[in-house]
Design a protein around this motif. Structure first.
Motif, PDB file in Angstrom:
ATOM      1  N   MET A 210       3.036   4.479   1.957  1.00 37.94           N
ATOM      2  CA  MET A 210       3.659   5.492   1.115  1.00 37.94           C
ATOM      3  C   MET A 210       5.109   5.705   1.535  1.00 37.94           C
ATOM      4  SD  MET A 210       2.496   9.508   0.770  1.00 37.94           S
ATOM      5  CE  MET A 210       0.959   9.120  -0.077  1.00 37.94           C
ATOM      6  N   GLY A 211       5.987   5.832   0.573  1.00 38.52           N
ATOM      7  CA  GLY A 211       7.376   6.151   0.871  1.00 38.52           C
ATOM      8  C   GLY A 211       7.487   7.575   1.392  1.00 38.52           C
ATOM      9  N   THR A 212       8.588   7.879   2.057  1.00 40.53           N
ATOM     10  CA  THR A 212       8.787   9.247   2.554  1.00 40.53           C
ATOM     11  C   THR A 212       8.983  10.238   1.409  1.00 40.53           C
ATOM     12  OG1 THR A 212      11.148   8.756   2.845  1.00 40.53           O
ATOM     13  CG2 THR A 212       9.726   8.508   4.767  1.00 40.53           C
ATOM     14  N   ASP A 213       9.093   9.710   0.178  1.00 41.91           N
ATOM     15  CA  ASP A 213       9.171  10.570  -1.007  1.00 41.91           C
ATOM     16  C   ASP A 213       7.787  10.876  -1.569  1.00 41.91           C
ATOM     17  OD1 ASP A 213       8.497   8.077  -1.952  1.00 41.91           O
ATOM     18  OD2 ASP A 213      10.178   7.905  -3.347  1.00 41.91           O
ATOM     19  N   GLY A 214       6.744  10.354  -0.932  1.00 43.50           N
ATOM     20  CA  GLY A 214       5.386  10.621  -1.372  1.00 43.50           C
ATOM     21  C   GLY A 214       4.839   9.628  -2.375  1.00 43.50           C
ATOM     22  N   LYS A 215       5.630   8.640  -2.780  1.00 40.64           N
ATOM     23  CA  LYS A 215       5.176   7.656  -3.769  1.00 40.64           C
ATOM     24  C   LYS A 215       4.435   6.507  -3.071  1.00 40.64           C
ATOM     25  CE  LYS A 215       8.910   8.618  -7.067  1.00 40.64           C
ATOM     26  NZ  LYS A 215      10.069   8.048  -7.807  1.00 40.64           N
ATOM     27  N   VAL A 216       3.251   6.190  -3.577  1.00 41.19           N
ATOM     28  CA  VAL A 216       2.439   5.114  -3.004  1.00 41.19           C
ATOM     29  C   VAL A 216       3.045   3.762  -3.372  1.00 41.19           C
ATOM     30  CG1 VAL A 216       0.186   3.990  -3.042  1.00 41.19           C
ATOM     31  CG2 VAL A 216       0.332   6.487  -3.032  1.00 41.19           C
ATOM     32  N   ARG A 217       3.201   2.900  -2.377  1.00 49.97           N
ATOM     33  CA  ARG A 217       3.766   1.569  -2.601  1.00 49.97           C
ATOM     34  C   ARG A 217       2.694   0.490  -2.683  1.00 49.97           C
ATOM     35  NH1 ARG A 217       8.931   1.448   1.608  1.00 49.97           N
ATOM     36  NH2 ARG A 217       9.996   3.297   0.774  1.00 49.97           N
ATOM     37  N   GLY A 218       1.550   0.751  -2.067  1.00 51.50           N
ATOM     38  CA  GLY A 218       0.482  -0.238  -2.099  1.00 51.50           C
ATOM     39  C   GLY A 218      -0.573   0.079  -1.066  1.00 51.50           C
ATOM     40  N   THR A 219      -1.643  -0.692  -1.089  1.00 54.06           N
ATOM     41  CA  THR A 219      -2.721  -0.510  -0.123  1.00 54.06           C
ATOM     42  C   THR A 219      -3.094  -1.852   0.491  1.00 54.06           C
ATOM     43  OG1 THR A 219      -4.414  -0.738  -1.848  1.00 54.06           O
ATOM     44  CG2 THR A 219      -3.677   1.495  -1.305  1.00 54.06           C
ATOM     45  N   VAL A 220      -3.584  -1.801   1.712  1.00 51.52           N
ATOM     46  CA  VAL A 220      -4.066  -2.990   2.411  1.00 51.52           C
ATOM     47  C   VAL A 220      -5.506  -2.708   2.815  1.00 51.52           C
ATOM     48  CG1 VAL A 220      -3.758  -4.556   4.357  1.00 51.52           C
ATOM     49  CG2 VAL A 220      -1.751  -3.483   3.285  1.00 51.52           C
ATOM     50  N   THR A 221      -6.433  -3.543   2.364  1.00 58.37           N
ATOM     51  CA  THR A 221      -7.842  -3.372   2.702  1.00 58.37           C
ATOM     52  C   THR A 221      -8.218  -4.292   3.864  1.00 58.37           C
ATOM     53  OG1 THR A 221      -8.504  -5.047   1.092  1.00 58.37           O
ATOM     54  CG2 THR A 221      -8.429  -2.760   0.344  1.00 58.37           C
ATOM     55  N   GLY A 222      -9.377  -4.027   4.452  1.00 56.42           N
ATOM     56  CA  GLY A 222      -9.871  -4.894   5.515  1.00 56.42           C
ATOM     57  C   GLY A 222      -9.058  -4.830   6.788  1.00 56.42           C
ATOM     58  N   VAL A 223      -8.491  -3.662   7.087  1.00 53.33           N
ATOM     59  CA  VAL A 223      -7.665  -3.512   8.293  1.00 53.33           C
ATOM     60  C   VAL A 223      -8.555  -3.287   9.511  1.00 53.33           C
ATOM     61  CG1 VAL A 223      -5.868  -2.116   9.411  1.00 53.33           C
ATOM     62  CG2 VAL A 223      -5.729  -2.617   6.956  1.00 53.33           C
ATOM     63  N   ASN A 224      -8.189  -3.903  10.614  1.00 50.78           N
ATOM     64  CA  ASN A 224      -8.920  -3.750  11.869  1.00 50.78           C
ATOM     65  C   ASN A 224      -8.172  -2.872  12.861  1.00 50.78           C
ATOM     66  OD1 ASN A 224     -11.058  -4.268  13.693  1.00 50.78           O
ATOM     67  ND2 ASN A 224      -9.879  -5.887  14.695  1.00 50.78           N
ATOM     68  N   ARG A 225      -6.834  -3.003  12.902  1.00 46.18           N
ATOM     69  CA  ARG A 225      -6.026  -2.232  13.847  1.00 46.18           C
ATOM     70  C   ARG A 225      -4.647  -1.948  13.259  1.00 46.18           C
ATOM     71  NH1 ARG A 225      -8.475  -6.084  17.442  1.00 46.18           N
ATOM     72  NH2 ARG A 225      -9.861  -5.074  18.948  1.00 46.18           N
ATOM     73  N   ILE A 226      -4.032  -0.899  13.774  1.00 46.10           N
ATOM     74  CA  ILE A 226      -2.664  -0.545  13.425  1.00 46.10           C
ATOM     75  C   ILE A 226      -1.827  -0.618  14.690  1.00 46.10           C
ATOM     76  CG2 ILE A 226      -1.145   1.292  12.584  1.00 46.10           C
ATOM     77  CD1 ILE A 226      -3.520   2.373  11.004  1.00 46.10           C
ATOM     78  N   TYR A 227      -0.641  -1.214  14.593  1.00 49.06           N
ATOM     79  CA  TYR A 227       0.247  -1.323  15.745  1.00 49.06           C
ATOM     80  C   TYR A 227       1.552  -0.590  15.469  1.00 49.06           C
ATOM     81  CZ  TYR A 227      -2.928  -5.036  17.251  1.00 49.06           C
ATOM     82  OH  TYR A 227      -4.046  -5.746  17.628  1.00 49.06           O
ATOM     83  N   PRO A 228       2.183  -0.037  16.501  1.00 44.09           N
ATOM     84  CA  PRO A 228       3.480   0.625  16.325  1.00 44.09           C
ATOM     85  C   PRO A 228       4.520  -0.337  15.767  1.00 44.09           C
ATOM     86  CG  PRO A 228       2.550   1.108  18.486  1.00 44.09           C
ATOM     87  CD  PRO A 228       1.707   0.019  17.898  1.00 44.09           C
ATOM     88  N   GLY A 229       5.389   0.180  14.900  1.00 42.98           N
ATOM     89  CA  GLY A 229       6.480  -0.631  14.378  1.00 42.98           C
ATOM     90  C   GLY A 229       6.286  -1.111  12.963  1.00 42.98           C
ATOM     91  N   GLY A 230       5.047  -1.061  12.445  1.00 39.40           N
ATOM     92  CA  GLY A 230       4.815  -1.485  11.063  1.00 39.40           C
ATOM     93  C   GLY A 230       3.954  -2.713  10.903  1.00 39.40           C
ATOM     94  N   TRP A 231       3.100  -3.011  11.890  1.00 38.76           N
ATOM     95  CA  TRP A 231       2.196  -4.155  11.801  1.00 38.76           C
ATOM     96  C   TRP A 231       0.758  -3.692  11.659  1.00 38.76           C
ATOM     97  CZ3 TRP A 231       5.890  -4.400  15.932  1.00 38.76           C
ATOM     98  CH2 TRP A 231       6.904  -5.362  15.749  1.00 38.76           C
ATOM     99  N   LEU A 232      -0.023  -4.451  10.883  1.00 44.27           N
ATOM    100  CA  LEU A 232      -1.459  -4.243  10.758  1.00 44.27           C
ATOM    101  C   LEU A 232      -2.176  -5.522  11.158  1.00 44.27           C
ATOM    102  CD1 LEU A 232      -1.623  -2.639   7.175  1.00 44.27           C
ATOM    103  CD2 LEU A 232      -1.374  -1.445   9.356  1.00 44.27           C
ATOM    104  N   GLU A 233      -3.347  -5.382  11.748  1.00 45.92           N
ATOM    105  CA  GLU A 233      -4.228  -6.531  11.951  1.00 45.92           C
ATOM    106  C   GLU A 233      -5.296  -6.462  10.873  1.00 45.92           C
ATOM    107  OE1 GLU A 233      -7.472  -8.296  15.141  1.00 45.92           O
ATOM    108  OE2 GLU A 233      -5.786  -7.101  15.895  1.00 45.92           O
ATOM    109  N   ARG A 234      -5.393  -7.517  10.055  1.00 50.06           N
ATOM    110  CA  ARG A 234      -6.296  -7.525   8.903  1.00 50.06           C
ATOM    111  C   ARG A 234      -7.270  -8.695   9.016  1.00 50.06           C
ATOM    112  NH1 ARG A 234      -3.298  -8.481   3.349  1.00 50.06           N
ATOM    113  NH2 ARG A 234      -2.992 -10.528   4.326  1.00 50.06           N
ATOM    114  N   PHE A 235      -8.485  -8.481   8.571  1.00 49.10           N
ATOM    115  CA  PHE A 235      -9.475  -9.549   8.569  1.00 49.10           C
ATOM    116  C   PHE A 235      -9.122 -10.587   7.500  1.00 49.10           C
ATOM    117  CE2 PHE A 235     -11.900  -5.987  10.347  1.00 49.10           C
ATOM    118  CZ  PHE A 235     -12.392  -6.580  11.500  1.00 49.10           C
ATOM    119  N   HIS A 236      -9.309 -11.865   7.843  1.00 49.88           N
ATOM    120  CA  HIS A 236      -9.128 -12.910   6.844  1.00 49.88           C
ATOM    121  C   HIS A 236     -10.112 -12.736   5.706  1.00 49.88           C
ATOM    122  CE1 HIS A 236      -6.973 -15.760   9.821  1.00 49.88           C
ATOM    123  NE2 HIS A 236      -6.118 -15.386   8.891  1.00 49.88           N
TER     124      HIS A 236
END
Length: 335
Positions: A210-236
């Motif tokens: 989500m943008g800091t204006d509250g508008k949703v930009r998209g979604t990522v499904t199948g996430v396993n972990r979140i890392y600082p800085g803007g990275w996600l670990e996602r299942f293949h």
């Protein structure tokens, strides 16, 4: 800066002294020669580590200490460009008897280069999470230990260029769990339920960008972990992970961990859009010269199902185009 609470590179003490160290001079008692700066802050940084501390530190916020034990949204975070540090301080007006609205807490922002305080904001209610983008400070507060229903969760967004300005607000029943350079990351799953890469949750979850204006930009499904800085670990294969989750839910034994870790994953860089395969590898949050980074290393799996990092493959920076760096890999090896 390593993007964690009392991290390997930014140390905060109950005395109220915050210190920053250069890479390679970390540890429980870093070498004084590696100190970059020291800054005294009062009230002291929120003491999330001591759950059963004395009465003067026993607050409603203390009961939610696991929520602020997250590297991507906890007590101490660093902006993706490595320029700013934000710390949650000890509540100066406590909320006893679950009177959440009575709690008052300061959140400060410091220069990562000098330790100088750039500004502070006071918030009311229980803090569930707090992140930095490159230009904003976002704090999620609630009237209960959760953002939904009577928790009435709200995210307040302050511009770093003017922290005294009235913040914009985003009501939400999702948890604030991380950030990228210019967006907030939200999830229906609590950040204390395994998304930090430390606590096993054994279930995939969805992350909304989500943008800091509250508008949703998209979604990522199948996430396993979140890392600082803007990275996600996602299942293949998110469907395979979702099918496996109910069969191992509530377990935390060696066999369960081995089965879960055998699922293949990849890194999704929300800043650049790049992806990086993690087959036979493990991602570890780390500090790089520009700020938050991610180290990708070869792995070996021990007899308890844990993935142990060995030889570094490459590292990533949250402050560039997302390409893999293979230079200076020796900085990540034990000397």
């Amino acid at each position: 800066m390593d993007n964690s609470q009392v991290s390997s590179d930014v140390k905060s003490e109950r005395s109220g002294v915050v210190t920053s160290y250069k890479p390679g001079s970390t540890g429980y008692k870093p070498d004084i020669k590696g100190m970059q700066w020291a800054s005294r802050i009062e009230p002291a940084v929120f003491d999330h580590e001591y759950r059963y501390s004395s009465d003067d530190w026993a607050t409603t916020q203390k009961s939610a200490f696991r929520l602020l034990d997250q590297k991507s949204s906890g007590v101490g975070v660093v902006s993706p460009d490595g320029q700013h540090i934000s710390l949650i301080l000890q509540p100066h007006r406590t909320a006893h008897d679950d009177d959440f609205s009575a709690q008052r807490t300061y959140v400060v922002v410091l220069s990562a280069e000098t330790g100088k305080i750039e500004g502070s904001v006071e918030v009311s209610g229980l803090i569930l999470g707090r992140v930095l983008t490159n230009d904003s400070l976002a704090i999620q507060t609630a009237r209960n230990y959760y953002p939904g229903a009577d928790g009435q969760g709200v995210i307040s967004v302050f511009p770093l260029s003017n922290l005294t300005a009235t913040p914009s607000t985003i009501p939400t029943d999702h948890w604030l769990v991380g950030s990228s350079r210019d967006s907030l990351l939200l999830s229906p799953q609590s950040p204390s339920a395994g998304s930090d890469g430390i606590t096993p949750s054994f279930r995939p979850f969805t992350v909304t960008q989500m943008g800091t204006d509250g508008k949703v930009r998209g979604t990522v499904t199948g996430v396993n972990r979140i890392y600082p800085g803007g990275w996600l670990e996602r299942f293949h294969d998110p469907a395979a992970a979702a099918a496996l989750a109910p069969t191992i839910g509530g377990k935390d034994d060696d066999q369960t961990r081995a089965v879960w870790n055998a699922l293949s994953t990849e890194i999704v860089d929300l800043n650049s859009g790049a992806t990086h395969d993690l087959t036979g590898a493990r991602a570890t949050p780390t500090r790089v010269p520009s700020g938050p980074g991610l180290l990708i290393s070869e792995t070996t799996v021990d007899d308890k199902g844990y993935k142990n990092a060995s030889t570094p493959r490459f590292w990533l920076s949250a402050d560039d185009d997302g390409h893999p760096h293979t230079e200076d890999l020796e900085q990540f090896t034990d000397k």
